[in-house]
Design an enzyme around this catalytic site. Structure first.
Site, PDB file in Angstrom:
ATOM      1  N   LYS A 140       0.844  -1.185   0.000  1.00  0.00           N
ATOM      2  CA  LYS A 140       0.000   0.000   0.000  1.00  0.00           C
ATOM      3  C   LYS A 140       0.883   1.240   0.000  1.00  0.00           C
ATOM      4  CE  LYS A 140       0.745   1.905   3.335  1.00  0.00           C
ATOM      5  NZ  LYS A 140       1.986   2.417   3.986  1.00  0.00           N
ATOM      6  N   TYR A 225      -4.725   3.693   6.074  1.00  0.00           N
ATOM      7  CA  TYR A 225      -5.225   2.735   7.067  1.00  0.00           C
ATOM      8  C   TYR A 225      -6.583   3.189   7.615  1.00  0.00           C
ATOM      9  CZ  TYR A 225      -0.759   0.305   7.260  1.00  0.00           C
ATOM     10  OH  TYR A 225       0.347  -0.430   6.935  1.00  0.00           O
TER      11      TYR A 225
HETATM   12  P1  NDP Z   1      12.301   1.942   2.153  1.00  0.00           P
HETATM   13  O1  NDP Z   1      12.724   3.286   1.690  1.00  0.00           O
HETATM   14  O2  NDP Z   1      12.805   1.467   3.452  1.00  0.00           O
HETATM   15  O3  NDP Z   1      12.698   0.843   1.066  1.00  0.00           O
HETATM   16  C1  NDP Z   1      12.397   0.985  -0.289  1.00  0.00           C
HETATM   17  C2  NDP Z   1      13.383   0.157  -1.099  1.00  0.00           C
HETATM   18  O4  NDP Z   1      13.033   0.284  -2.453  1.00  0.00           O
HETATM   19  C3  NDP Z   1      14.828   0.615  -1.008  1.00  0.00           C
HETATM   20  O5  NDP Z   1      15.516   0.094   0.092  1.00  0.00           O
HETATM   21  C4  NDP Z   1      15.396   0.118  -2.310  1.00  0.00           C
HETATM   22  O6  NDP Z   1      15.704  -1.258  -2.182  1.00  0.00           O
HETATM   23  C5  NDP Z   1      14.226   0.200  -3.255  1.00  0.00           C
HETATM   24  N1  NDP Z   1      14.310   1.363  -4.155  1.00  0.00           N
HETATM   25  C6  NDP Z   1      14.418   1.292  -5.498  1.00  0.00           C
HETATM   26  N2  NDP Z   1      14.484   2.499  -6.038  1.00  0.00           N
HETATM   27  C7  NDP Z   1      14.445   3.391  -5.018  1.00  0.00           C
HETATM   28  C8  NDP Z   1      14.490   4.798  -4.951  1.00  0.00           C
HETATM   29  N3  NDP Z   1      14.588   5.566  -6.056  1.00  0.00           N
HETATM   30  N4  NDP Z   1      14.427   5.387  -3.733  1.00  0.00           N
HETATM   31  C9  NDP Z   1      14.298   4.642  -2.622  1.00  0.00           C
HETATM   32  N5  NDP Z   1      14.253   3.298  -2.618  1.00  0.00           N
HETATM   33  C10 NDP Z   1      14.321   2.674  -3.812  1.00  0.00           C
HETATM   34  O7  NDP Z   1      10.715   1.936   2.125  1.00  0.00           O
HETATM   35  P2  NDP Z   1       9.729   0.985   2.951  1.00  0.00           P
HETATM   36  O8  NDP Z   1      10.255  -0.383   2.965  1.00  0.00           O
HETATM   37  O9  NDP Z   1       9.403   1.613   4.238  1.00  0.00           O
HETATM   38  O10 NDP Z   1       8.402   1.080   2.044  1.00  0.00           O
HETATM   39  C11 NDP Z   1       8.312   0.380   0.817  1.00  0.00           C
HETATM   40  C12 NDP Z   1       6.828   0.200   0.470  1.00  0.00           C
HETATM   41  O11 NDP Z   1       6.201  -0.561   1.490  1.00  0.00           O
HETATM   42  C13 NDP Z   1       6.032   1.500   0.384  1.00  0.00           C
HETATM   43  O12 NDP Z   1       5.083   1.415  -0.624  1.00  0.00           O
HETATM   44  C14 NDP Z   1       5.352   1.591   1.737  1.00  0.00           C
HETATM   45  O13 NDP Z   1       4.141   2.340   1.700  1.00  0.00           O
HETATM   46  C15 NDP Z   1       5.096   0.143   2.042  1.00  0.00           C
HETATM   47  N6  NDP Z   1       5.057  -0.129   3.487  1.00  0.00           N
HETATM   48  C16 NDP Z   1       4.021  -0.860   3.974  1.00  0.00           C
HETATM   49  C17 NDP Z   1       3.928  -1.110   5.315  1.00  0.00           C
HETATM   50  C18 NDP Z   1       2.816  -1.929   5.854  1.00  0.00           C
HETATM   51  O14 NDP Z   1       2.684  -2.054   7.066  1.00  0.00           O
HETATM   52  N7  NDP Z   1       2.000  -2.556   5.003  1.00  0.00           N
HETATM   53  C19 NDP Z   1       4.917  -0.577   6.266  1.00  0.00           C
HETATM   54  C20 NDP Z   1       6.000   0.121   5.638  1.00  0.00           C
HETATM   55  C21 NDP Z   1       6.040   0.342   4.295  1.00  0.00           C
HETATM   56  P3  NDP Z   1      16.996  -1.894  -2.879  1.00  0.00           P
HETATM   57  O15 NDP Z   1      18.169  -1.240  -2.227  1.00  0.00           O
HETATM   58  O16 NDP Z   1      16.852  -3.314  -2.567  1.00  0.00           O
HETATM   59  O17 NDP Z   1      16.901  -1.597  -4.347  1.00  0.00           O
END
Ligand code: NDP
Length: 372
Positions: A140, A225
């Site tokens: 989401k 949420y």
């Molecule tokens: P993060 O910023 O921690 O991680 C995102 C990951 O995406 C990065 O670590 C990277 O992984 C990859 N990535 C690729 N391109 C980019 C870019 N241009 N900028 C940043 N990151 C990039 O985010 P979250 O993990 O917190 O969130 C990811 C998704 O999950 C979102 O859509 C968020 O809304 C959702 N989410 C859902 C939750 C829930 O409870 N359902 C809780 C938290 C988040 P890599 O280094 O491997 O390429």
């Protein structure tokens, strides 16, 4: 520590005691049961984007769920590929980057691709996963526009693959009990719902504060949420929405997204909803007032432990690891029926995206926006 996922240090986990090897064999894009008594493989899941949520929550869920496992990863960071490969025993052939991702189509170990990227990337990667003929889970908010969300649903339908949104609260026991009580009218007709979710955001450079990546501010991230809660508690769709942006008190962080927003919705049955979301205030609550009683969750949406009370006293429900029970339930349903649960499918994500966009429109224009 920049978001609510990393902010919560009291993550609760429970052992779910699932020892049997269950799952399905992917045959021609559909999962078939093996005959009773015959051992089946677990569903193979590939996580796309190894950030905070993938690392700290979903990977844990995949280890504990019992009917699925972390079979592959897709990352743009080579160091993470090496670290995850070692930690989860992922073979090199199941590791992709964003360029060669499409080759996953021929990888028989992968049944489900789970997109955990910044919001603006969900659309592209869901479409690519569908084209690869894999079932897709997407985090989401599903998309940053209704057009994108609808294209994602269509792409998955056209490819004959399932699309689910990571709406974990649907599987959380306190939440499920509130849904049951409200929908069965155990306290009579629901008249009013108060729902809030907000936290104080950290790093001012993070993608969550960039509109082109996040689609918006706290409404897209955690306000969703509250929108979800008003829909799952009532089991109905809102008739209209009005909304107001809060003041910008932090001019460094809030240059392209809202700092907070409040909204009001009417649902059928004369149920009114007040919602509020913020990247400044630490708040999370769901309060449901019905004709002869009330239900309240607080914390209501973070990883837990969720706590609840009704007008009759404390709610007594098990504390679970949200991502574990979500993955278990989705994979079980898929193995039983060949489909993801309808209450978390792509159509649900489209409905929420429409409401989120209507809240923004209402806040921008000052008008009451009809939703039916
Ligand atoms: P993060 O910023 O921690 O991680 C995102 C990951 O995406 C990065 O670590 C990277 O992984 C990859 N990535 C690729 N391109 C980019 C870019 N241009 N900028 C940043 N990151 C990039 O985010 P979250 O993990 O917190 O969130 C990811 C998704 O999950 C979102 O859509 C968020 O809304 C959702 N989410 C859902 C939750 C829930 O409870 N359902 C809780 C938290 C988040 P890599 O280094 O491997 O390429």
């Amino acid at each position: 520590m920049s978001n609510y996922s990393t902010r919560r240090s009291f993550l609760q986990t429970i052992s779910l005691g699932i020892g049997t090897t269950i799952a399905a064999t992917a045959i021609a894009g559909k999962n078939k049961y093996a005959p009773p008594g015959k051992e089946q493989k677990k569903l193979g899941v590939a996580l796309v984007g190894l950030g905070s949520y993938a690392k700290n929550q979903l990977a844990v869920g995949l280890e504990q769920a019992g009917n699925c496992y972390l079979a592959g990863i897709v990352t743009g960071t080579p160091d993470k590929a090496a670290e995850w490969s070692k930690k989860y025993n992922i073979p090199a052939k199941n590791i992709y980057n964003y360029q060669n991702f499409d080759q996953i189509a021929s990888n028989k170990d992968i049944d489900i691709i789970y997109i955990v990227l910044p919001n603006s990337m969900h659309h592209e990667f869901v479409l690519r996963a569908a084209r690869a003929g894999k079932h897709v889970m997407c985090e989401k908010p599903m998309a940053n526009s209704v057009k994108d969300a609808e294209e994602m649903v269509k792409a998955c339908k056209d490819a004959g693959v399932q699309l689910g949104i990571g709406y974990r609260m649907h599987f959380e026991p306190f939440t499920r009990e509130v849904i049951r009580l409200a929908r069965k009218k155990e306290f009579g007709q629901t008249r009013f719902i108060q729902t809030n979710f907000g936290f104080s955001i950290g790093d001012p450079t993070q993608w969550r504060l960039k509109k082109d990546m996040a689609g918006g501010g706290p409404l897209m991230d955690v306000g969703i949420y509250c929108v979800q809660a008003s829909r799952y508690v009532t089991g109905a769709e809102p008739l209209w929405v009005t909304a107001q942006f809060g003041p910008i008190t932090d001019k460094e962080r809030f240059t392209t997204v809202e700092e907070s927003v409040s909204w009001q919705m009417q649902f059928p049955g004369d149920t009114m909803v007040n919602g509020f979301t913020s990247y400044k205030s630490n708040i999370e609550q769901l309060y449901v007032s019905a004709d002869s009683g009330w239900m309240q969750l607080g914390p209501a949406y973070s990883y837990g432990p969720i706590k609840g009370r009704t007008s009759q006293g404390e709610m007594n429900q098990p504390v679970v690891h949200h991502q574990t029970v979500m993955l278990q339930a989705i994979c079980k349903e898929f193995m039983d029926t060949g489909k993801f649960p309808t209450h978390i499918n792509g159509d649900e994500g489209v409905r929420d995206t429409k409401i989120l966009m209507a809240i923004y429109e209402a806040a921008k224009t000052g008008k009451r926006i009809p939703l039916v």
